[in-house]
Design a protein around this motif. Structure first.
Motif, PDB file in Angstrom:
ATOM      1  N   THR A 187       0.832  -1.205   0.000  1.00 40.69           N
ATOM      2  CA  THR A 187       0.000   0.000   0.000  1.00 40.69           C
ATOM      3  C   THR A 187       0.865   1.252   0.000  1.00 40.69           C
ATOM      4  O   THR A 187       0.617   2.193  -0.765  1.00 40.69           O
ATOM      5  CB  THR A 187      -0.942  -0.004   1.221  1.00 40.69           C
ATOM      6  OG1 THR A 187      -1.790  -1.159   1.121  1.00 40.69           O
ATOM      7  CG2 THR A 187      -1.780   1.252   1.290  1.00 40.69           C
ATOM      8  N   THR A 188       1.883   1.262   0.834  1.00 41.84           N
ATOM      9  CA  THR A 188       2.781   2.410   0.911  1.00 41.84           C
ATOM     10  C   THR A 188       3.504   2.626  -0.414  1.00 41.84           C
ATOM     11  O   THR A 188       3.562   3.746  -0.934  1.00 41.84           O
ATOM     12  CB  THR A 188       3.801   2.230   2.048  1.00 41.84           C
ATOM     13  OG1 THR A 188       3.099   2.094   3.282  1.00 41.84           O
ATOM     14  CG2 THR A 188       4.772   3.385   2.124  1.00 41.84           C
ATOM     15  N   THR A 224       1.132   3.882  -3.105  1.00 44.04           N
ATOM     16  CA  THR A 224       0.831   5.302  -2.904  1.00 44.04           C
ATOM     17  C   THR A 224       1.976   6.165  -3.409  1.00 44.04           C
ATOM     18  O   THR A 224       1.760   7.162  -4.115  1.00 44.04           O
ATOM     19  CB  THR A 224       0.546   5.587  -1.417  1.00 44.04           C
ATOM     20  OG1 THR A 224      -0.575   4.785  -1.016  1.00 44.04           O
ATOM     21  CG2 THR A 224       0.251   7.047  -1.168  1.00 44.04           C
ATOM     22  N   ASN A 282       2.116   5.893  -7.283  1.00 46.80           N
ATOM     23  CA  ASN A 282       1.009   6.609  -7.928  1.00 46.80           C
ATOM     24  C   ASN A 282       1.192   8.122  -7.878  1.00 46.80           C
ATOM     25  O   ASN A 282       0.712   8.838  -8.754  1.00 46.80           O
ATOM     26  CB  ASN A 282      -0.323   6.238  -7.286  1.00 46.80           C
ATOM     27  CG  ASN A 282      -0.733   4.815  -7.602  1.00 46.80           C
ATOM     28  OD1 ASN A 282      -0.199   4.179  -8.502  1.00 46.80           O
ATOM     29  ND2 ASN A 282      -1.683   4.299  -6.842  1.00 46.80           N
TER      30      ASN A 282
END
Length: 135
Positions: free
Chosen positions: A105-106, A109, A112
């Motif tokens: 997830t990190t 992020t 992105n």
């Protein structure tokens, strides 16, 4: 009865791998023939296959030793004891997966947020985000 090289071939392991298992206590030291060669039985081959499947399941040498002990004393051991060994490993794997999902997830992020273009890295959002986190 099999010599160590024959057992290695049948099990798909190397001779050094078999000796390693002996040193770690996973494989009982073999009997010696009159010629002093290590000799192994069908039971040793079955034990090696058990060890290989346990390794493929991700179990540690310590876990495998515990399972082998429970297997050898199956008449008096409890199924709960066997399940506990696997359950502890499962809990560790689930924890590792949770940590990996958080990393994913990190990283997603950060990835992105970056334009990924040809601009100077001086304005890179990933570097800025990591600088902000550190400060």
């Amino acid at each position: 009865m099999y010599k160590i090289g024959e057992l290695a071939t049948l099990s798909g392991l190397s001779v050094e791998g078999l000796r390693f298992y002996e040193r770690k206590g996973l494989l009982t030291p073999a009997s010696r023939g009159a010629n002093q060669y290590r000799m192994y039985s069908e039971q040793d081959l079955a034990r090696l296959r058990f060890i290989q499947r346990a390794k493929q399941a991700g179990l540690s040498i310590k876990d495998i030793l515990e399972l082998l002990n429970l297997r050898e004393h199956a008449a008096t051991a409890r199924c709960h004891d066997v399940s506990s060994v696997v359950g502890h490993k499962l809990a560790k794997v689930q924890q590792q997966l949770a940590e990996l999902r958080a990393f994913e997830t990190t990283l997603q992020t950060l990835h992105n947020a970056c334009c990924g273009g040809e601009e100077s890295a001086a304005s890179c959002s990933i570097l800025k985000a990591l600088d902000d986190v550190i400060e």
